[in-house]
Design a protein around this motif. Sequence first.
Motif, PDB file in Angstrom:
ATOM      1  N   ASP A   1       7.770   9.833  40.379  1.00  0.00           N
ATOM      2  CA  ASP A   1       7.898  11.059  41.174  1.00  0.00           C
ATOM      3  C   ASP A   1       9.195  11.165  41.955  1.00  0.00           C
ATOM      4  O   ASP A   1       9.450  12.190  42.582  1.00  0.00           O
ATOM      5  CB  ASP A   1       6.719  11.161  42.156  1.00  0.00           C
ATOM      6  CG  ASP A   1       5.390  11.340  41.456  1.00  0.00           C
ATOM      7  OD1 ASP A   1       5.375  11.921  40.349  1.00  0.00           O
ATOM      8  OD2 ASP A   1       4.368  10.897  42.005  1.00  0.00           O
ATOM      9  N   HIS A   2      10.007  10.107  41.946  1.00  0.00           N
ATOM     10  CA  HIS A   2      11.216  10.114  42.766  1.00  0.00           C
ATOM     11  C   HIS A   2      12.419   9.674  41.939  1.00  0.00           C
ATOM     12  O   HIS A   2      12.290   8.860  41.021  1.00  0.00           O
ATOM     13  CB  HIS A   2      11.058   9.181  43.969  1.00  0.00           C
ATOM     14  CG  HIS A   2       9.899   9.533  44.847  1.00  0.00           C
ATOM     15  ND1 HIS A   2       9.980  10.444  45.861  1.00  0.00           N
ATOM     16  CD2 HIS A   2       8.609   9.092  44.829  1.00  0.00           C
ATOM     17  CE1 HIS A   2       8.795  10.557  46.458  1.00  0.00           C
ATOM     18  NE2 HIS A   2       7.952   9.742  45.844  1.00  0.00           N
ATOM     19  N   ASP A   3      13.598  10.219  42.293  1.00  0.00           N
ATOM     20  CA  ASP A   3      14.813   9.782  41.615  1.00  0.00           C
ATOM     21  C   ASP A   3      15.528   8.739  42.456  1.00  0.00           C
ATOM     22  O   ASP A   3      15.019   8.296  43.495  1.00  0.00           O
ATOM     23  CB  ASP A   3      15.717  10.975  41.289  1.00  0.00           C
ATOM     24  CG  ASP A   3      16.244  11.688  42.533  1.00  0.00           C
ATOM     25  OD1 ASP A   3      16.212  11.091  43.632  1.00  0.00           O
ATOM     26  OD2 ASP A   3      16.707  12.831  42.402  1.00  0.00           O
ATOM     27  N   GLU A   4      16.733   8.359  42.023  1.00  0.00           N
ATOM     28  CA  GLU A   4      17.440   7.254  42.654  1.00  0.00           C
ATOM     29  C   GLU A   4      17.882   7.519  44.087  1.00  0.00           C
ATOM     30  O   GLU A   4      18.267   6.584  44.808  1.00  0.00           O
ATOM     31  CB  GLU A   4      18.658   6.858  41.813  1.00  0.00           C
ATOM     32  CG  GLU A   4      19.760   7.909  41.715  1.00  0.00           C
ATOM     33  CD  GLU A   4      19.553   8.885  40.562  1.00  0.00           C
ATOM     34  OE1 GLU A   4      20.564   9.446  40.094  1.00  0.00           O
ATOM     35  OE2 GLU A   4      18.394   9.070  40.149  1.00  0.00           O
ATOM     36  N   THR A   5      17.819   8.767  44.536  1.00  0.00           N
ATOM     37  CA  THR A   5      18.198   9.040  45.925  1.00  0.00           C
ATOM     38  C   THR A   5      17.254   8.359  46.914  1.00  0.00           C
ATOM     39  O   THR A   5      17.592   8.201  48.089  1.00  0.00           O
ATOM     40  CB  THR A   5      18.233  10.553  46.202  1.00  0.00           C
ATOM     41  OG1 THR A   5      16.946  11.121  45.919  1.00  0.00           O
ATOM     42  CG2 THR A   5      19.288  11.240  45.338  1.00  0.00           C
ATOM     43  N   ALA A   6      16.069   7.956  46.428  1.00  0.00           N
ATOM     44  CA  ALA A   6      15.147   7.223  47.296  1.00  0.00           C
ATOM     45  C   ALA A   6      15.749   5.900  47.755  1.00  0.00           C
ATOM     46  O   ALA A   6      15.362   5.359  48.799  1.00  0.00           O
ATOM     47  CB  ALA A   6      13.829   6.973  46.567  1.00  0.00           C
ATOM     48  N   LEU A   7      16.709   5.372  46.985  1.00  0.00           N
ATOM     49  CA  LEU A   7      17.338   4.105  47.352  1.00  0.00           C
ATOM     50  C   LEU A   7      18.156   4.230  48.628  1.00  0.00           C
ATOM     51  O   LEU A   7      18.314   3.260  49.378  1.00  0.00           O
ATOM     52  CB  LEU A   7      18.237   3.617  46.211  1.00  0.00           C
ATOM     53  CG  LEU A   7      17.583   3.413  44.837  1.00  0.00           C
ATOM     54  CD1 LEU A   7      18.653   3.015  43.816  1.00  0.00           C
ATOM     55  CD2 LEU A   7      16.484   2.363  44.907  1.00  0.00           C
ATOM     56  N   ALA A   8      18.693   5.411  48.882  1.00  0.00           N
ATOM     57  CA  ALA A   8      19.597   5.598  50.021  1.00  0.00           C
ATOM     58  C   ALA A   8      18.884   5.459  51.357  1.00  0.00           C
ATOM     59  O   ALA A   8      19.505   5.083  52.358  1.00  0.00           O
ATOM     60  CB  ALA A   8      20.272   6.967  49.928  1.00  0.00           C
ATOM     61  N   ASP A   9      17.589   5.782  51.406  1.00  0.00           N
ATOM     62  CA  ASP A   9      16.852   5.740  52.670  1.00  0.00           C
ATOM     63  C   ASP A   9      16.019   4.474  52.835  1.00  0.00           C
ATOM     64  O   ASP A   9      15.353   4.298  53.862  1.00  0.00           O
ATOM     65  CB  ASP A   9      15.915   6.954  52.757  1.00  0.00           C
ATOM     66  CG  ASP A   9      16.670   8.275  52.753  1.00  0.00           C
ATOM     67  OD1 ASP A   9      17.753   8.319  53.364  1.00  0.00           O
ATOM     68  OD2 ASP A   9      16.178   9.230  52.135  1.00  0.00           O
ATOM     69  N   ALA A  10      16.040   3.604  51.853  1.00  0.00           N
ATOM     70  CA  ALA A  10      15.145   2.453  51.867  1.00  0.00           C
ATOM     71  C   ALA A  10      15.664   1.332  52.774  1.00  0.00           C
ATOM     72  O   ALA A  10      16.863   1.084  52.866  1.00  0.00           O
ATOM     73  CB  ALA A  10      14.966   1.920  50.455  1.00  0.00           C
ATOM     74  N   ASP A  11      14.716   0.656  53.422  1.00  0.00           N
ATOM     75  CA  ASP A  11      15.034  -0.544  54.185  1.00  0.00           C
ATOM     76  C   ASP A  11      15.105  -1.761  53.261  1.00  0.00           C
ATOM     77  O   ASP A  11      15.832  -2.709  53.530  1.00  0.00           O
ATOM     78  CB  ASP A  11      13.970  -0.779  55.265  1.00  0.00           C
ATOM     79  CG  ASP A  11      13.849   0.398  56.214  1.00  0.00           C
ATOM     80  OD1 ASP A  11      14.856   0.754  56.851  1.00  0.00           O
ATOM     81  OD2 ASP A  11      12.747   0.980  56.300  1.00  0.00           O
ATOM     82  N   THR A  12      14.310  -1.716  52.194  1.00  0.00           N
ATOM     83  CA  THR A  12      14.334  -2.757  51.164  1.00  0.00           C
ATOM     84  C   THR A  12      14.383  -2.082  49.807  1.00  0.00           C
ATOM     85  O   THR A  12      13.600  -1.168  49.538  1.00  0.00           O
ATOM     86  CB  THR A  12      13.093  -3.667  51.231  1.00  0.00           C
ATOM     87  OG1 THR A  12      13.115  -4.418  52.454  1.00  0.00           O
ATOM     88  CG2 THR A  12      13.060  -4.644  50.053  1.00  0.00           C
ATOM     89  N   VAL A  13      15.298  -2.522  48.966  1.00  0.00           N
ATOM     90  CA  VAL A  13      15.421  -2.015  47.593  1.00  0.00           C
ATOM     91  C   VAL A  13      15.023  -3.132  46.641  1.00  0.00           C
ATOM     92  O   VAL A  13      15.514  -4.256  46.753  1.00  0.00           O
ATOM     93  CB  VAL A  13      16.855  -1.544  47.294  1.00  0.00           C
ATOM     94  CG1 VAL A  13      17.039  -1.265  45.801  1.00  0.00           C
ATOM     95  CG2 VAL A  13      17.183  -0.311  48.115  1.00  0.00           C
ATOM     96  N   VAL A  14      14.125  -2.810  45.706  1.00  0.00           N
ATOM     97  CA  VAL A  14      13.668  -3.777  44.716  1.00  0.00           C
ATOM     98  C   VAL A  14      14.080  -3.291  43.333  1.00  0.00           C
ATOM     99  O   VAL A  14      13.799  -2.137  42.975  1.00  0.00           O
ATOM    100  CB  VAL A  14      12.137  -3.946  44.757  1.00  0.00           C
ATOM    101  CG1 VAL A  14      11.695  -4.997  43.728  1.00  0.00           C
ATOM    102  CG2 VAL A  14      11.668  -4.310  46.153  1.00  0.00           C
TER     103      VAL A  14
END
Length: 316
Positions: A55-68
């Motif tokens: 449901d989400h694109d890669e822009t979700a990475l920009a707001d994350a505290d942890t990226v997996v």
Amino acid sequence: MVHRVAVLALPGVMPFDLGIPARVLNEADGRYQVTVCSIGGGPVLTNAGFRIDVDHDETALADADTVVVATQEPSEELLRTGRPDAPTAAALALVRPGARIVSTCTSAFILASMGLLDGLAATTHWNLAEDFARLFPSVDLRPDVLFVDAGRVLTSAGAAAGIDLFLHILRRDHGAEVANEAARKCVVAPWRDGGQAQFIRRPTPAASAVGTGPTRHWALHRLEQPLTIADLAAHASMSKRTFSRHFVAETGVTPVQWLISQRVDRARALLETTDFTVERIATETGFGSATQLRQHLHVALGVTPQSYRRTFRVGY
């Protein structure tokens, strides 16, 4: 404050590994918000032959505290060049400074290709360790361990080692009580030290008809005996010095190292397949005492005989 976790699913993602972050972190009573994203936000073809909707694109990475970066098999191009493809590089460039970055299994190749592991300790699946070391010599690769916490960047070995890593993250963030409760809810062991060895099966060099091969074959049927280098050399009709030189050239290890390795492998087999006591297994494998067996198994695998048996014998 809720900790935001973004899990990047790349083409060829492994479904089991993809689900680990949410499965573990969602047991922490709302402390984490786990979001799965893909490049472009479209469906992702897994290595299991089915697609998953995201449901989400890669822009979700920009707001994350942890990226997996969830596990996927490295592409042929990555294995050849050590460089990421352009879409993956652009997606990971969105990760904000200071965010924690985690890879599971072979996704360490992705982090290394972005330069995120330069100068750091890291691990990956043992089966691709040689490729990793060849491509990324600036990374302190530790191929035998379950996971490595290098501070901002954490990496784990294959499959279930990802569970150990995320329980470690819970423990680091919120303490042992929260991590242990999550482990109980997931019905998994609450703690396997990151330094515990991956359970790697290392093949025994073939016993050829020349050199030290016949002696290795002979010794394998006498592991319970107190074999010495002199015994081995005498069987091979060589001096101890000549035998040792030939042995290392053929196997890559010294005779003593080889004997210990074979005895550990024999002990592992007996722990997996019999109800023998640790003392009896020590005798059967030539270690002589349970204390010696425990010491050598711990050096080789980082576990006790009882722990190893519980791991491989359900219901023991």
